[in-house]
Enzyme design. Structure first.
Site, mmCIF file in Angstrom:
data_model
loop_
_atom_site.group_PDB
_atom_site.id
_atom_site.type_symbol
_atom_site.label_atom_id
_atom_site.label_comp_id
_atom_site.label_asym_id
_atom_site.label_seq_id
_atom_site.Cartn_x
_atom_site.Cartn_y
_atom_site.Cartn_z
ATOM 1 N N LYS A 260 -74.973 -29.205 37.593
ATOM 2 C CA LYS A 260 -74.061 -29.677 36.941
ATOM 3 C C LYS A 260 -74.874 -31.047 35.716
ATOM 4 O O LYS A 260 -75.650 -31.284 35.924
ATOM 5 C CB LYS A 260 -73.224 -30.667 37.385
ATOM 6 N N ASP A 265 -70.602 -37.910 30.274
ATOM 7 C CA ASP A 265 -69.048 -37.606 30.279
ATOM 8 C C ASP A 265 -68.047 -38.776 29.958
ATOM 9 O O ASP A 265 -67.547 -39.385 30.736
ATOM 10 C CB ASP A 265 -68.756 -38.005 32.186
ATOM 11 N N LYS A 272 -62.022 -42.055 30.040
ATOM 12 C CA LYS A 272 -61.799 -43.153 31.266
ATOM 13 C C LYS A 272 -62.106 -44.339 31.492
ATOM 14 O O LYS A 272 -62.919 -44.807 29.395
ATOM 15 C CB LYS A 272 -63.772 -42.796 32.029
ATOM 16 N N ASP A 283 -74.353 -37.908 34.659
ATOM 17 C CA ASP A 283 -73.837 -37.114 34.861
ATOM 18 C C ASP A 283 -74.463 -35.585 34.844
ATOM 19 O O ASP A 283 -74.159 -34.186 35.168
ATOM 20 C CB ASP A 283 -72.645 -36.703 34.528
ATOM 21 N N ASP A 343 -61.427 -34.702 32.788
ATOM 22 C CA ASP A 343 -62.016 -35.297 33.443
ATOM 23 C C ASP A 343 -62.632 -34.786 34.900
ATOM 24 O O ASP A 343 -63.648 -35.142 35.904
ATOM 25 C CB ASP A 343 -61.741 -36.444 33.780
ATOM 26 N N GLU A 345 -64.526 -32.232 34.493
ATOM 27 C CA GLU A 345 -64.842 -31.075 34.077
ATOM 28 C C GLU A 345 -66.934 -30.711 34.913
ATOM 29 O O GLU A 345 -66.719 -29.691 34.232
ATOM 30 C CB GLU A 345 -66.033 -31.775 32.620
ATOM 31 N N ARG A 347 -66.442 -29.494 37.769
ATOM 32 C CA ARG A 347 -65.962 -27.870 38.277
ATOM 33 C C ARG A 347 -65.997 -27.042 37.747
ATOM 34 O O ARG A 347 -66.317 -25.436 37.524
ATOM 35 C CB ARG A 347 -65.245 -28.289 39.424
#
Length: 510
Positions: A260, A265, A272, A283, A343, A345, A347
């Site tokens: 990932k 993010d 968020k 991230d 949020d 994202e 996956r």
């Protein structure tokens, strides 16, 4: 790409050129400690009852003149592990630099409690010498912290190989930290590509393929493209999927690893709020770990492995073009996915790439598939800072993949805990309405959701089509998900490079 300082083999503590010695020890008990140092420690403990807990800077009758004694503290076999030595070594190297040393020397001695004490001690020292990328670039006069690190060992015959191995592992960790650590502009998707191209030139033994054409991304990676949609309107934020391939001379096993790589993010439309967006430049540490592992392969060149790594790089931006909850998107595997929370994202950007790896795995020898991701806040709440969580599908659990990886991590000090994906996790993500195959996420943040770190593994299996390759299928595939949200290193601390050391120990026959 190499370390920007030298690792020098030292045969005698009487050699000149060093101005500080670091000794890591469990109470001065190891038989391999040179008498020149053990005698100083014994003398010091007579006047300092806290010596073996706090350590000290001591004078020695050697050319280096100063000794930093970095104790591990009392170790019990019930719950301590080899990290006691790595942590003490990092503290020791930082302390010797603070004392004024410019050319330190570290002493490596065996400890019967742990099989790789010397290696872990040296890696801890090297971690202390790391300078984050943006500091190096902005203040080049401060980099590197030392020109060389001397290394003495109570096993002189094994020292050259030990130095070579530690240097390779640290070089991989440096690349992982350099990609995973910087701010979202310094390591935007396009800059990650530049960094990877620089790390893997044509002669590196790593084949490089970058998918950045939006038409191809939209067609072949639709879940990824949904996340990329908002960022794609800004050139420097446009996403790309970077494939790295290493092929040994006689491969008997293939690893396929998806990382990932969310460079920042915001949470997207489910933004968020309340100050929790800070730190989200980390991230991308899953993709960074893929690059770091591939770097180690390029140096050590194991004959028995083929490894295909994928870095799924994207920025989860918010704006008029962002994807939103309730969208229905057809995945690469032909699964209709309903978005529940933008949020979630990570996956999304891995599922289609995981599907691609599944397709490749069917034609590979002895394949094992991994995803590596800073996926859930629930992981941090579950195990606490510093721990990776491994989760197997049925075939991988039968092969004990997570257990073997956890054993390797225990040896090298890159600790992995194991969770199991259960029936409830699959039920959480199965479609709830007619024509809906998979639900991407509940409406709660992962840290508040039941089984918040296990359930996303089930989503990845469902959305990628890996469910069709379980234990009872004609073509079972081994798949293990690694959640590194708790082990990647939280801002403002440096990125760690986890789980590069565990993967290397498990698969490179170190």
């Amino acid at each position: 790409m190499e370390l920007d300082y030298a690792l020098q083999e030292v045969g005698s503590l009487s050699e000149g050129g060093y101005d500080g010695i670091v000794l890591v020890s469990e109470g001065g008990k190891e038989p391999g400690i040179p008498t020149e140092l053990s005698s100083v420690i014994k003398k010091a403990e007579q006047v300092d009852a806290d010596l073996h807990d706090s350590g000290a800077v001591l004078g020695v009758e050697l050319p280096a003149k100063r000794l930093v004694y970095a104790p591990t503290g009392k170790i019990t076999g019930d719950y301590h592990d080899v990290r006691q030595f790595g942590d003490a070594a990092k503290k020791g190297i930082l302390r010797v630099l603070k004392s004024g040393a410019k050319s330190p020397l570290i002493v490596l001695v065996d400890n019967k409690r742990f099989e790789r004490t010397r290696l872990v001690t040296l890696l801890g020292a090297l971690e202390g010498l790391y300078m984050n990328l943006q500091w190096r670039e902005d203040r080049p006069e401060k980099s590197p912290k030392v020109k060389a690190l001397g290394v003495w060992s109570d096993d002189p015959k094994g020292l050259p190989a030990l130095i070579q191995l530690a240097g390779a592992l640290e070089t991989g960790r440096v690349l992982a930290r350099d990609i995973g650590g910087p701010d979202p502009e310094r390591m935007s998707p396009i800059n990650v590509e530049k960094a990877v191209r620089g790390a893997f030139p044509a002669n590196s033994g790593i084949a490089l393929d970058v998918v950045s054409d939006e038409a191809i991304l939209n067609k072949e990676y639709p879940l990824y493209s949904a996340v990329n949609r908002a960022a794609s309107v800004i050139d420097r934020h446009k996403g790309r999927i970077i494939y790295l391939t290493y092929t040994g001379s006689a491969p008997t096993q293939t690893l396929l690893i998806v990382g990932k790589g969310v460079t920042y993010d915001t949470g997207g439309a489910d933004i968020k709020a309340g100050g929790i967006m800070a730190g989200m430049c980390r991230d991308k540490c899953g993709a960074a770990a893929v690059a770091g592992f591939m770097k180690i392969l390029s140096i050590l060149k194991p004959k028995h492995l083929k490894v295909i790594g994928a870095m799924s790089m994207v920025r989860n931006s918010v704006g008029e073009n962002c994807y939103v909850s309730d969208e229905m998107i057809m995945s690469r595997a032909g699964k209709r996915v309903r978005v529940g929370n933008t949020d979630a994202e990570g996956r999304m950007i891995m599922a289609d790439v995981l599907c691609r790896m599944k397709e490749l795995a069917l034609g590979e020898k002895n394949p094992q598939i991994f995803t590596i991701a800073t996926l859930t806040g629930h992981a941090l709440r579950t195990v606490g800072e510093g721990y990776t969580i491994a989760m197997d599908n049925g075939p991988a659990r039968k092969a004990q993949t997570a257990a073997k990886l956890a054993t390797a991590g225990e040896v090298i000090g890159d600790i992995i805990d194991i969770s199991r994906v259960r029936r409830e996790d699959y039920e959480t993500h199965r479609g709830k309405a007619e024509g809906e195959d998979v639900v991407q996420a509940t409406n709660l943040p992962s840290a508040q959701a039941k089984r918040g770190h296990q359930a996303p593994s089930a989503f990845l299996i469902l959305a990628s089509g890996l469910e069709e390759h379980g234990l009872e299928s004609a073509k079972p595939l081994l798949y293990t998900h690694l959640d590194i949200a708790a082990s990647c290193g939280e801002v403002p601390k440096d990125a760690t490079g986890a789980p590069v050391l565990a993967l290397s120990t498990a698969y490179l026959d170190l």
